[in-house]
Design an enzyme around this catalytic site. Structure first.
Site, short mmCIF file in Angstrom:
data_model
loop_
_atom_site.label_atom_id
_atom_site.label_comp_id
_atom_site.label_asym_id
_atom_site.label_seq_id
_atom_site.Cartn_x
_atom_site.Cartn_y
_atom_site.Cartn_z
N HIS A 200 0.84 -1.21 0.00
CA HIS A 200 0.00 0.00 0.00
C HIS A 200 0.87 1.26 0.00
O HIS A 200 0.62 2.20 -0.75
CB HIS A 200 -0.94 -0.01 1.22
CG HIS A 200 -1.95 -1.11 1.13
ND1 HIS A 200 -3.28 -0.88 0.89
CD2 HIS A 200 -1.81 -2.46 1.21
CE1 HIS A 200 -3.93 -2.03 0.84
NE2 HIS A 200 -3.05 -3.01 1.04
N ASP B 137 -6.23 5.59 1.01
CA ASP B 137 -6.21 4.16 0.70
C ASP B 137 -7.61 3.57 0.87
O ASP B 137 -8.29 3.87 1.86
CB ASP B 137 -5.24 3.53 1.71
CG ASP B 137 -4.82 2.14 1.35
OD1 ASP B 137 -5.70 1.34 1.02
OD2 ASP B 137 -3.61 1.87 1.41
N GLN C 124 13.42 -5.40 -5.15
CA GLN C 124 12.80 -6.20 -6.23
C GLN C 124 12.89 -5.51 -7.59
O GLN C 124 13.15 -6.15 -8.61
CB GLN C 124 11.35 -6.48 -5.86
CG GLN C 124 10.67 -7.48 -6.78
CD GLN C 124 9.32 -7.88 -6.23
OE1 GLN C 124 9.22 -8.58 -5.24
NE2 GLN C 124 8.27 -7.43 -6.88
N ASN D 299 1.36 -4.90 -7.00
CA ASN D 299 2.56 -4.11 -7.28
C ASN D 299 3.61 -4.94 -8.00
O ASN D 299 4.24 -4.47 -8.96
CB ASN D 299 3.16 -3.57 -5.97
CG ASN D 299 2.21 -2.62 -5.29
OD1 ASN D 299 2.02 -1.50 -5.75
ND2 ASN D 299 1.57 -3.07 -4.23
O1 LIG Z 1 12.08 -8.53 -1.14
C1 LIG Z 1 11.22 -7.72 -1.48
C2 LIG Z 1 9.85 -7.97 -1.39
C3 LIG Z 1 8.96 -7.02 -1.83
N1 LIG Z 1 9.40 -5.84 -2.33
C4 LIG Z 1 8.42 -4.82 -2.82
O2 LIG Z 1 7.26 -4.88 -2.00
C5 LIG Z 1 6.09 -4.66 -2.78
C6 LIG Z 1 5.15 -5.79 -2.56
O3 LIG Z 1 3.88 -5.47 -3.07
P1 LIG Z 1 2.91 -6.54 -3.74
O4 LIG Z 1 3.61 -7.23 -4.84
O5 LIG Z 1 1.66 -5.86 -4.11
O6 LIG Z 1 2.71 -7.64 -2.63
P2 LIG Z 1 2.04 -7.58 -1.15
O7 LIG Z 1 2.86 -6.78 -0.24
O8 LIG Z 1 1.79 -9.01 -0.79
O9 LIG Z 1 0.66 -6.82 -1.44
C7 LIG Z 1 -0.57 -6.82 -0.76
O10 LIG Z 1 -1.22 -5.63 -1.27
C8 LIG Z 1 -1.38 -5.61 -2.70
C9 LIG Z 1 -1.99 -4.26 -3.07
O11 LIG Z 1 -3.21 -4.09 -2.44
C10 LIG Z 1 -2.24 -6.78 -3.15
O12 LIG Z 1 -2.33 -6.80 -4.56
C11 LIG Z 1 -1.62 -8.09 -2.65
O13 LIG Z 1 -2.44 -9.19 -3.01
C12 LIG Z 1 -1.44 -8.03 -1.13
O14 LIG Z 1 -0.81 -9.22 -0.66
C13 LIG Z 1 6.54 -4.54 -4.24
O15 LIG Z 1 6.58 -3.18 -4.59
C14 LIG Z 1 7.95 -5.12 -4.23
O16 LIG Z 1 8.80 -4.52 -5.16
C15 LIG Z 1 10.74 -5.59 -2.45
O17 LIG Z 1 11.16 -4.56 -2.94
N2 LIG Z 1 11.61 -6.54 -2.00
#
Ligand SMILES: O=c1ccn([C@@H]2O[C@H](COP(=O)(O)OP(=O)(O)O[C@H]3O[C@H](CO)[C@@H](O)[C@H](O)[C@H]3O)[C@@H](O)[C@H]2O)c(=O)[nH]1
Length: 429
Positions: free
Chosen positions: A18, A108, A297, A316
């Site tokens: 988020h 949000d 990532q 994301n």
């Molecule tokens: O080692 C890591 C792991 C994650 N990220 C970043 O963290 C974010 C993760 O976001 P996302 O891929 O959306 O996963 P979640 O954190 O699991 O997101 C939650 O929130 C999202 C937006 O509401 C939903 O789509 C998902 O299903 C929900 O699990 C991304 O920008 C990644 O690039 C990193 O940079 N490094």
């Protein structure tokens, strides 16, 4: 910079998936001359670094460690609503007599009470959707009785305007949580804007289908500028780190052996690797693999040697892979991820979805097969071609004059011209 009249408070839920897009949106607005302030919880503020955006704390009632302190999800959201409304109001009041009074709250969708705060102050209120427009349109259809819950296994495929035919396994898992849906849907229709972290090109059919039903504005993907349009100087990372994702030890083990069997070099991000990955795996990966608890990532996806991204399909992560033209193996776990995975495979055709066995696990053999298919199989060339095509379209959308860029400009123009104040006066007469 002279901010003239526009000052937006962007309110985010304190989780990585988020904060990343909402902070990115705040940075975009600041780059276009608005004053932007990101508001989030006390314990999250210290994890956020941004130079062009103000960062201000509000309270969710659990100032030490937030959600973990709360007895239940309901209790947490309830506390956030009551204490958050009060502290968000205090924040808006703090700026009232400053050179930059707040004239819009972008919040949000998990925090719908922020719209009431905006209305109390007579300023604009806009919701920001961190899921795709397609997923959010499903809430709307449920609310209007076009889709009945629970969707049963034996029912026909779900057919909704602007969406591909969806089986039960393609639906978001949280569709069952009616209360959450109702809150979200309620706030969609009453907002001045419904901002969605997606682009018109990525979800063209649903944008057409929702036209005039809610004030949907596609402004994404919200990925740091350096990876897309390169218009914002120094915007090379999101600027927040709070990552958490849990998968079962059994699934982690299958992923580990599947990666070994793929015969490719790999980077495995596993937060809790010592507890979840077998020791034989850790000992045998040294030659070809690296296991880390976290990585940047985006930086990894942007590396030219990356041929495939095995992802849970958080929105994301999906947008990042589309933005960087990286083919995917989709391994959705929950929430909106099954629908995102369906789109990866069928709508954009930039990857394939790994199938789960009866226990709900993607086995090592299945993962090996999927990785080989995406990187060297019959479909691999087509998938790569599509990934390159979507990357170009996404870059165009956020670049100067592109669809998302123009949509943001229109919003900024409206705030700067001060039309909010005029409509407030009209509202009082
Ligand atoms: O080692 C890591 C792991 C994650 N990220 C970043 O963290 C974010 C993760 O976001 P996302 O891929 O959306 O996963 P979640 O954190 O699991 O997101 C939650 O929130 C999202 C937006 O509401 C939903 O789509 C998902 O299903 C929900 O699990 C991304 O920008 C990644 O690039 C990193 O940079 N490094």
């Amino acid at each position: 910079m002279n901010h003239q009249k526009g000052h937006v408070v962007v309110l985010t839920y304190p989780a990585q998936g988020h904060i990343n897009p909402l902070l990115q949106f705040a940075k975009r607005l600041a780059s276009k001359g608005l004053k932007a302030t990101l508001a989030t919880t006390h314990y999250t503020v210290k994890s956020i670094h941004a130079t062009t955006v103000g960062i201000e704390p509000i309270s969710d009632g659990y100032d030490e460690s937030g959600f973990k302190q709360a007895p239940s999800t309901e209790a947490y959201l309830e506390s956030f609503k009551s204490v958050g409304s009060k502290t968000l109001s205090d924040l808006i009041s703090k700026f009232k007599d400053s050179a930059s009074p707040v004239n819009c709250i972008v919040y949000d969708s998990l925090l719908p009470w922020a719209l009431d705060v905006a209305r109390q102050f007579g300023i604009y209120g806009a919701v920001f959707l961190t899921n795709s427009a397609s997923v959010c349109s499903m809430y709307w259809h449920i609310h209007h009785g076009h889709l009945t819950l629970p969707v049963k296994q034996e029912t026909e495929p779900v057919l909704l305007p602007g969406l591909p035919s969806l089986g039960i396994s393609d639906l978001p898992s949280f569709l069952a949580q009616t209360a959450v849906i109702m809150e979200k849907v309620g706030c969609l229709e009453n907002n001045d804007w419904v901002f969605c972290n997606s682009s018109e090109e990525l979800e063209s059919e649903v944008v057409k289908a929702m036209l005039g039903l809610w004030p949907l504005v596609m402004i994404g993907p919200m990925v740091p500028s350096a990876y897309l349009d390169q218009q914002i100087h120094g915007d090379i990372a999101y600027g927040a780190s709070l990552w958490e994702l849990n998968i079962t030890a059994k699934q982690a083990e299958e992923i580990a052996w599947g990666l070994i069997a793929s015969n490719m070099h790999f980077l495995l991000v596993a937060k809790d690797s010592k507890n979840k990955l077998p020791i034989e795996f850790i000992n045998s990966v040294k030659e070809r693999g690296l296991v880390v608890p976290w990585c940047n990532q985006l930086e990894v996806l942007a590396h030219q040697s990356v041929a495939c991204f095995v992802t849970h399909c958080g929105w994301n992560s999906t947008l990042e892979a589309l933005s960087l033209g990286v083919p995917m193996v989709a391994m959705p776990q929950c929430c909106d991820q099954p629908t995102n995975a369906k789109f990866v495979e069928e709508l954009w055709q930039v990857g394939i979805k790994a199938k789960k066995n009866k226990e709900g696990i993607v086995t090592r053999d299945e993962l090996e097969m999927c990785i080989k298919e995406v990187t060297a199989g019959n479909k691999s060339e087509e998938i790569m071609k599509n990934a390159t095509k979507w990357r170009k379209l996404v870059i165009r959308a956020v670049s100067l004059g592109g669809s998302s860029d123009k949509n943001i400009d229109e919003f900024v123009g409206k705030l700067v011209r001060g039309e909010g104040e005029q409509s407030l006066i009209l509202g009082c007469t």
